[in-house]
Scaffold this active site. Structure first.
Site, mmCIF file in Angstrom:
data_model
loop_
_atom_site.group_PDB
_atom_site.id
_atom_site.type_symbol
_atom_site.label_atom_id
_atom_site.label_comp_id
_atom_site.label_asym_id
_atom_site.label_seq_id
_atom_site.Cartn_x
_atom_site.Cartn_y
_atom_site.Cartn_z
ATOM 1 N N LEU A 152 40.779 45.871 48.779
ATOM 2 C CA LEU A 152 40.107 44.575 48.587
ATOM 3 C C LEU A 152 41.048 43.425 48.931
ATOM 4 O O LEU A 152 40.617 42.323 49.212
ATOM 5 C CB LEU A 152 39.651 44.426 47.129
ATOM 6 C CG LEU A 152 38.516 45.342 46.670
ATOM 7 C CD1 LEU A 152 38.328 45.274 45.164
ATOM 8 C CD2 LEU A 152 37.225 44.974 47.373
ATOM 9 N N GLY A 153 42.334 43.685 48.857
ATOM 10 C CA GLY A 153 43.305 42.639 49.173
ATOM 11 C C GLY A 153 44.662 43.015 48.633
ATOM 12 O O GLY A 153 44.822 44.056 48.001
ATOM 13 N N HIS A 156 51.128 39.234 45.428
ATOM 14 C CA HIS A 156 52.567 39.254 45.190
ATOM 15 C C HIS A 156 53.054 40.557 44.587
ATOM 16 O O HIS A 156 54.101 41.067 44.930
ATOM 17 C CB HIS A 156 52.931 38.145 44.185
ATOM 18 C CG HIS A 156 53.084 36.825 44.830
ATOM 19 N ND1 HIS A 156 52.228 35.776 44.602
ATOM 20 C CD2 HIS A 156 54.004 36.397 45.714
ATOM 21 C CE1 HIS A 156 52.619 34.758 45.317
ATOM 22 N NE2 HIS A 156 53.688 35.092 45.994
ATOM 23 N N ALA A 158 50.959 43.395 43.745
ATOM 24 C CA ALA A 158 50.104 44.577 43.745
ATOM 25 C C ALA A 158 49.188 44.602 44.952
ATOM 26 O O ALA A 158 49.004 43.589 45.627
ATOM 27 C CB ALA A 158 49.247 44.551 42.478
ATOM 28 N N VAL A 160 45.137 45.620 45.711
ATOM 29 C CA VAL A 160 43.910 45.806 44.942
ATOM 30 C C VAL A 160 42.934 46.599 45.804
ATOM 31 O O VAL A 160 42.742 46.295 46.979
ATOM 32 C CB VAL A 160 43.304 44.444 44.526
ATOM 33 C CG1 VAL A 160 42.028 44.638 43.723
ATOM 34 C CG2 VAL A 160 44.314 43.643 43.718
ATOM 35 N N ASP A 281 49.053 31.127 34.849
ATOM 36 C CA ASP A 281 48.934 31.116 36.311
ATOM 37 C C ASP A 281 47.509 30.749 36.728
ATOM 38 O O ASP A 281 46.928 31.385 37.596
ATOM 39 C CB ASP A 281 49.344 32.495 36.860
ATOM 40 C CG ASP A 281 49.729 32.442 38.334
ATOM 41 O OD1 ASP A 281 49.927 31.327 38.855
ATOM 42 O OD2 ASP A 281 49.807 33.514 38.953
HETATM 43 P P1 ADP Z 1 48.654 39.550 42.885
HETATM 44 O O1 ADP Z 1 48.417 39.189 41.455
HETATM 45 O O2 ADP Z 1 49.597 40.682 43.089
HETATM 46 O O3 ADP Z 1 49.029 38.326 43.696
HETATM 47 P P2 ADP Z 1 45.900 39.357 43.400
HETATM 48 O O4 ADP Z 1 45.398 39.247 42.005
HETATM 49 O O5 ADP Z 1 46.044 38.091 44.146
HETATM 50 O O6 ADP Z 1 47.259 40.126 43.443
HETATM 51 O O7 ADP Z 1 44.894 40.277 44.162
HETATM 52 C C1 ADP Z 1 44.956 40.546 45.565
HETATM 53 C C2 ADP Z 1 43.573 40.506 46.169
HETATM 54 O O8 ADP Z 1 42.656 41.319 45.456
HETATM 55 C C3 ADP Z 1 42.969 39.111 46.203
HETATM 56 O O9 ADP Z 1 42.317 38.930 47.443
HETATM 57 C C4 ADP Z 1 41.964 39.124 45.088
HETATM 58 O O10 ADP Z 1 40.887 38.282 45.343
HETATM 59 C C5 ADP Z 1 41.510 40.584 45.046
HETATM 60 N N1 ADP Z 1 41.124 40.928 43.667
HETATM 61 C C6 ADP Z 1 41.914 40.876 42.576
HETATM 62 N N2 ADP Z 1 41.236 41.247 41.473
HETATM 63 C C7 ADP Z 1 39.972 41.540 41.867
HETATM 64 C C8 ADP Z 1 38.756 41.955 41.187
HETATM 65 N N3 ADP Z 1 38.745 42.141 39.865
HETATM 66 N N4 ADP Z 1 37.643 42.144 41.927
HETATM 67 C C9 ADP Z 1 37.667 41.945 43.260
HETATM 68 N N5 ADP Z 1 38.750 41.541 43.954
HETATM 69 C C10 ADP Z 1 39.894 41.340 43.280
#
Ligand code: ADP
Length: 497
Positions: A152-153, A156, A158, A160, A281
């Protein structure tokens, strides 16, 4: 008997039967082709070596199989579940799910993995031989409960991915944290205390349930090698991306839409603060959206959304993140890109004491960004530097960007972007500010439209006098989220090319 004769006899012994009687079986390798036999991997603490040589615990044949081809070693996760990881020792490769492990590298094995030993050593499906009944009482592996799906993406800390619950079929999002140093399986009292504390905190997060926070479903800490673990955080899946992307797509949001989004956001934030959780955050990347499409013009929208949208659910993601990645790493990352970070978190002399008010500051920055499309503090607005702008609370409402936005919105922002946390609004004061109750029926209210009726007794305002719009310095130009995003994309494209 001579040594060479003894060795010859051992070479004649049937394959992979040598240690299985002495040790219980921890896992089995099932031959992929029907006529291939199975290999039982014994639970042996020093590790189990597989290869062509008679010195190996498990023997396989094959012209390109190394004499010592790979080693299976035991690892244990925090819940006491045992796993095997495989270390490649071969010249011609050990493959897991068709991917080469690489000499001296390791991979954690999960049931269902396909293992292949060079070209001629055969292909096998790996399965843990866990007792079914006992397994039910034990914390399972992520892979026992979920089938991993598409990415999904990534962020920093992780990546997802989508995953499907094997039992209910529900689709979830799983956040897979970059590997962390494991506990080395040395269970000192201090480590046990830390694990118990973490478990307690996780249980609190797991118990949270609010329509405006992303539901935290479960988590798994699993070893990926002898010295490192990966955490899988299972979350409610949000289907329509980040508020960040919505702001980028539209350049900025209208006041009515911003209000509708903020009402939900503040409701979620209030729930977190009531449970003594400081998010730390809050930013548009951490506000996720679920949009229900509008399929006919007869359907009545739940809010001031776009034509084709029936409803938008706004949820806060990434709360409690410091628990998963460590306090120091989390705070350092925050302060590395401080656009939304409260001055008391940035201020090193403050020994980083902060409260729920830190989230209110970030919400003020977010409100500012939603309404004009660019952040109040940035290097583009220097001097002073972005850090000093934040520490001094130095920002302005620039003309012409803020000319058409109601004074009440500016008044609210001015109550949130207050350097001294004690003087800053809290979440309940923010939600009761009169910007939220004014002129609901007008499309985009301006300062002249603030009706006396809207100044509800419950509502709060710090001042009602007209707030000044500032002219930008001639050599200064704020960078909108959209421009920053486009230039980042172009930069990425040019580095790939
Ligand atoms: P990090 O905290 O390591 O920076 P992110 O929270 O930004 O990682 O997540 C990375 C990607 O996954 C982003 O594009 C975010 O929109 C997507 N994402 C994170 N959590 C979810 C979720 N619960 N459902 C759908 N997409 C998610």
């Amino acid at each position: 008997m001579s040594l060479s004769r003894k060795r010859f006899l051992q070479d004649e012994t049937p394959t992979h039967k040598r240690v299985s009687h002495d040790f219980p079986t921890i896992a089995k390798l099932y031959g992929v082709i029907a006529e291939a036999s199975h290999i039982s991997i014994p639970r042996k603490s020093g590790g189990v070596v597989l290869g062509r040589s008679s010195a190996c615990d498990l023997r396989i044949s094959g012209t390109d199989v190394s004499s010592k081809h790979c080693q299976f070693s035991l690892a244990c996760n925090e819940a006491g579940r045992e796993f095997l990881y495989v270390t490649d020792m071969s010249s011609n490769g050990t493959f897991v799910n068709d991917e080469l492990i690489g000499k001296a590298s390791t991979t954690l094995l999960k049931s269902g993995d396909k293992l292949q030993f060079a070209k001629t050593g055969g292909a096998y499906i790996f399965r843990y031989a866990v007792d079914e009944v006992e397994d039910r009482n034990r914390k399972k592996s992520f892979f026992d409960d979920y089938i991993m799906g598409a990415p999904l993406g990534s962020g920093h800390y992780a990546v997802v991915k989508e995953a499907r619950d094997r039992h209910s079929g529900d689709v979830v999002a799983v956040k897979i944290f970059h590997p962390n140093k494991g506990s080395n399986n040395v269970n000192t009292q201090k480590q046990e205390e830390e694990t118990a504390k973490l478990q307690q905190e996780m249980n609190l997060l797991l118990s949270f349930n609010h329509p405006n926070i992303v539901k935290f479903i479960s988590y798994y800490v699993e070893p990926i090698s002898q010295h490192s673990v990966t955490t899988y955080l299972v979350l409610e899946k949000m289907n329509d991306g980040e508020l960040f992307q919505r702001i980028v797509n539209k350049s900025k949001l209208g006041q009515l839409e911003t209000k509708a989004i903020f009402r939900q956001l503040l409701s979620g934030l209030s729930y977190l603060h009531d449970n003594n959780i400081i998010h730390r955050d809050i930013k548009p990347e951490n506000i996720l959206l679920d949009i229900t499409p509008r399929t006919s013009s007869e359907q009545i929208q739940t809010g001031p959304w776009d034509e084709h949208e029936l409803d938008i659910k706004v949820k806060i993601a990434d709360f409690g993140l410091a628990k998963f990645i460590g306090e120091l790493k989390f705070t350092n990352t925050l302060c590395g890109t401080p656009a939304y970070v409260a001055p008391e978190i940035l201020d090193n002399s403050n020994e980083r004491t902060y409260s729920t008010k830190a989230d209110i500051w970030s919400s003020g920055v977010l409100l500012y960004v939603c309404l004009c499309g660019f952040p109040p503090f940035s290097e583009e607005l220097a001097p002073p530097s972005m850090k000093d702008q934040i520490l001094e609370g130095k920002y302005a409402f620039y003309s012409p960007y803020w000319d058409d936005i109601s004074d009440s919105a500016l008044d609210l922002i001015s109550s949130l972007l207050v350097v001294e946390p004690g003087q800053r609004f809290d979440v309940s004061q923010t939600a009761r500010h009169f910007w939220f109750s004014e002129s609901e029926n007008s499309i985009e209210p301006s300062s002249s439209q603030i009706s006396s009726e809207a100044m509800h007794v419950e509502s709060i305002a710090t001042s009602t006098s007209s707030i000044e719009r500032t002219q930008l310095r001639s050599n200064t130009q704020p960078l909108s989220l959209r421009e920053a995003y486009t230039s980042e994309l172009n930069f990425q494209k040019s580095s790939v090319a």
